[in-house]
Enzyme design. Structure first.
Site, PDB file in Angstrom:
ATOM      1  N   GLU A  13      86.931  25.620  38.366  1.00 16.57           N
ATOM      2  CA  GLU A  13      86.120  24.629  39.067  1.00 16.57           C
ATOM      3  C   GLU A  13      86.885  23.324  39.260  1.00 16.57           C
ATOM      4  O   GLU A  13      87.420  22.768  38.305  1.00 16.57           O
ATOM      5  CB  GLU A  13      84.843  24.355  38.255  1.00 16.57           C
ATOM      6  CG  GLU A  13      84.127  25.638  37.856  1.00 16.57           C
ATOM      7  CD  GLU A  13      83.046  25.407  36.804  1.00 16.57           C
ATOM      8  OE1 GLU A  13      82.447  24.311  36.796  1.00 16.57           O
ATOM      9  OE2 GLU A  13      82.808  26.307  35.989  1.00 16.57           O
ATOM     10  N   ARG A  63      73.348  32.236  41.653  1.00 16.27           N
ATOM     11  CA  ARG A  63      74.372  32.548  40.640  1.00 16.27           C
ATOM     12  C   ARG A  63      75.601  33.155  41.299  1.00 16.27           C
ATOM     13  O   ARG A  63      75.667  34.347  41.570  1.00 16.27           O
ATOM     14  CB  ARG A  63      73.775  33.522  39.615  1.00 16.27           C
ATOM     15  CG  ARG A  63      74.763  34.008  38.583  1.00 16.27           C
ATOM     16  CD  ARG A  63      75.232  32.927  37.657  1.00 16.27           C
ATOM     17  NE  ARG A  63      74.148  32.422  36.810  1.00 16.27           N
ATOM     18  CZ  ARG A  63      74.241  31.276  36.118  1.00 16.27           C
ATOM     19  NH1 ARG A  63      75.333  30.534  36.162  1.00 16.27           N
ATOM     20  NH2 ARG A  63      73.221  30.871  35.386  1.00 16.27           N
ATOM     21  N   ASP A  68      84.804  28.133  27.827  1.00 17.20           N
ATOM     22  CA  ASP A  68      84.123  27.065  28.560  1.00 17.20           C
ATOM     23  C   ASP A  68      84.911  25.783  28.260  1.00 17.20           C
ATOM     24  O   ASP A  68      84.740  25.179  27.201  1.00 17.20           O
ATOM     25  CB  ASP A  68      82.661  26.973  28.094  1.00 17.20           C
ATOM     26  CG  ASP A  68      81.828  26.091  29.005  1.00 17.20           C
ATOM     27  OD1 ASP A  68      82.394  25.469  29.928  1.00 17.20           O
ATOM     28  OD2 ASP A  68      80.604  26.017  28.787  1.00 17.20           O
ATOM     29  N   ARG A  95      72.778  21.544  44.243  1.00 23.13           N
ATOM     30  CA  ARG A  95      72.803  23.014  44.393  1.00 23.13           C
ATOM     31  C   ARG A  95      71.408  23.620  44.476  1.00 23.13           C
ATOM     32  O   ARG A  95      71.285  24.822  44.714  1.00 23.13           O
ATOM     33  CB  ARG A  95      73.612  23.660  43.263  1.00 23.13           C
ATOM     34  CG  ARG A  95      72.979  23.563  41.893  1.00 23.13           C
ATOM     35  CD  ARG A  95      73.763  24.381  40.864  1.00 23.13           C
ATOM     36  NE  ARG A  95      73.148  24.261  39.539  1.00 23.13           N
ATOM     37  CZ  ARG A  95      73.399  25.057  38.521  1.00 23.13           C
ATOM     38  NH1 ARG A  95      74.266  26.044  38.647  1.00 23.13           N
ATOM     39  NH2 ARG A  95      72.817  24.887  37.348  1.00 23.13           N
ATOM     40  N   HIS A 149      82.029  24.513  41.928  1.00 25.48           N
ATOM     41  CA  HIS A 149      81.945  25.433  40.775  1.00 25.48           C
ATOM     42  C   HIS A 149      82.247  26.859  41.245  1.00 25.48           C
ATOM     43  O   HIS A 149      81.356  27.696  41.338  1.00 25.48           O
ATOM     44  CB  HIS A 149      80.518  25.303  40.230  1.00 25.48           C
ATOM     45  CG  HIS A 149      80.224  25.968  38.941  1.00 25.48           C
ATOM     46  ND1 HIS A 149      80.581  27.262  38.666  1.00 25.48           N
ATOM     47  CD2 HIS A 149      79.573  25.522  37.848  1.00 25.48           C
ATOM     48  CE1 HIS A 149      80.141  27.579  37.449  1.00 25.48           C
ATOM     49  NE2 HIS A 149      79.530  26.534  36.941  1.00 25.48           N
TER      50      HIS A 149
HETATM   51  C1  BG6 Z   1      80.055  25.757  33.711  1.00 24.23           C
HETATM   52  C2  BG6 Z   1      79.794  24.999  32.439  1.00 24.23           C
HETATM   53  O1  BG6 Z   1      80.616  24.881  34.643  1.00 24.23           O
HETATM   54  O2  BG6 Z   1      78.830  26.257  34.231  1.00 24.23           O
HETATM   55  C3  BG6 Z   1      79.095  25.930  31.447  1.00 24.23           C
HETATM   56  O3  BG6 Z   1      81.012  24.493  31.916  1.00 24.23           O
HETATM   57  C4  BG6 Z   1      77.843  26.502  32.064  1.00 24.23           C
HETATM   58  O4  BG6 Z   1      78.794  25.203  30.258  1.00 24.23           O
HETATM   59  C5  BG6 Z   1      78.193  27.179  33.370  1.00 24.23           C
HETATM   60  O5  BG6 Z   1      77.266  27.435  31.162  1.00 24.23           O
HETATM   61  C6  BG6 Z   1      76.994  27.757  34.113  1.00 24.23           C
HETATM   62  O6  BG6 Z   1      76.010  26.804  34.280  1.00 24.23           O
HETATM   63  P1  BG6 Z   1      74.624  27.172  34.944  1.00 24.23           P
HETATM   64  O7  BG6 Z   1      73.778  25.923  34.877  1.00 24.23           O
HETATM   65  O8  BG6 Z   1      74.907  27.579  36.357  1.00 24.23           O
HETATM   66  O9  BG6 Z   1      74.062  28.314  34.127  1.00 24.23           O
END
Ligand code: BG6
Length: 301
Positions: free
Chosen positions: A273, A74, A214, A100, A170
């Site tokens: 992103e 994360r 978002d 990932r 991302h």
């Molecule tokens: C973003 C998406 O890129 O990533 C969101 O637009 C999403 O909808 C977020 O909640 C996080 O995603 P994840 O899978 O890492 O929890």
């Protein structure tokens, strides 16, 4: 899996690239040069740190991240590929694809022009990837630390049929306070509002944050800028191979519902992103390739 000692023997560069066992025992390449320090996990070929010299970190990673094989880290710069967001037809498949959550191989390291430090990772299809996505491919990721941080994701089609893929670099940015930052460069664009039934709307003025955000901004290949007066910093996000930019902050409720995200951490992070999402999916013919690139740099606000 190759050991940290073997990685250091084959790919270490004195005073510039050292491999270590990182959190969760996942191998990490630590990079240091005259410009910055950085860290990249072999799990996901994911940048998990970047700090230009004389500045506070630019890249954000959650204090609650779960560092485990098969689980997304994360924060940092997750590489979303070959789909962005939920799988289009099968919600049992992992969000944001397989790249990932897979261990990558180190292909090479080097000191390049302008004394940039570079590390190159590779990933190719195997039984596990084909169970999620049936196409033969080779991916390469190049992380280059210089006056800016550059990340390239190169996708090659090694099969005999075209495939269509989505992607994102991302990037989680570290910010002073979500109440005081703004994003410039996306004014007047159409975006898909994922927190309002995927409605298409038009961006009025710079983006500021007052709730869960978002959004997929469409038809944008220009740079955008994050103004952060609290850190007296302006972050430039430049890109290539992308016509969509995603902006995400989970805000309070969603932060509280994510197991790997602190309740208050939404205040000090923001995702901008570089993507191939929504109307911007990429079809790669047999033998073809696609480059997705982001370059992140800072200046005074
Ligand atoms: C973003 C998406 O890129 O990533 C969101 O637009 C999403 O909808 C977020 O909640 C996080 O995603 P994840 O899978 O890492 O929890």
């Amino acid at each position: 899996m190759i050991s940290v000692d073997q990685l250091n023997q084959q790919f270490g560069i004195a005073n510039q690239i050292t491999f270590k066992a990182g959190p969760g025992d996942l191998p990490v390449a630590e990079i240091a040069n005259r410009y910055a320090t950085a860290a990249v996990s072999l799990h996901g070929a994911q940048v998990i740190g970047y700090q230009p010299r004389g500045q506070v970190p630019l890249i954000w990673v959650s204090n609650f991240s779960d560092y485990r094989q098969g689980k997304a880290i994360r924060g940092g710069i997750p590489l979303c590929w070959p789909w962005f967001g939920p799988h289009p037809t099968d919600s049992s498949k992992p969000a944001h694809g397989l790249a990932r959550i897979t261990m990558w191989e180190v292909l090479s390291t080097g000191v390049m022009a302008e004394a940039r430090t570079e590390i190159r990772f590779g990933l190719r299809d195997d039984d596990a990837s084909r169970a999620l996505w049936p196409h033969p491919f080779v991916l390469e990721t190049v992380v280059s630390v210089g006056p800016d941080l550059r990340v390239e994701l190169i996708a090659r089609n090694t099969g005999d049929q075209s495939f269509t893929c989505g992607a994102a670099l991302h990037t989680y940015f570290a910010i002073s306070d979500i109440d005081h930052v703004s994003i410039h460069g996306l004014e007047n664009l159409t975006y898909i509002d994922k927190v309002d039934g995927d409605q298409r709307k038009t961006q009025q003025g710079p983006i500021t944050f007052t709730g869960e955000t978002d959004r997929i901004y469409l038809d944008i290949d220009d740079d955008c800028l994050i103004y952060d007066p609290g850190l007296r910093r302006r972050i430039r996000v430049a890109k290539a191979g992308s016509r969509t930019t995603v902006v995400w902050n989970p805000w309070i409720d969603k932060a509280q519902h994510m197991g790997d995200f602190g309740d208050d951490e939404y205040r000090t992070m923001l995702c901008v992103e570089t993507a191939n999402a929504a109307d911007d999916l990429i079809t790669i013919p047999p033998g073809g390739e696609h480059y997705l690139v982001t370059a992140i740099s800072t200046g005074p606000a």
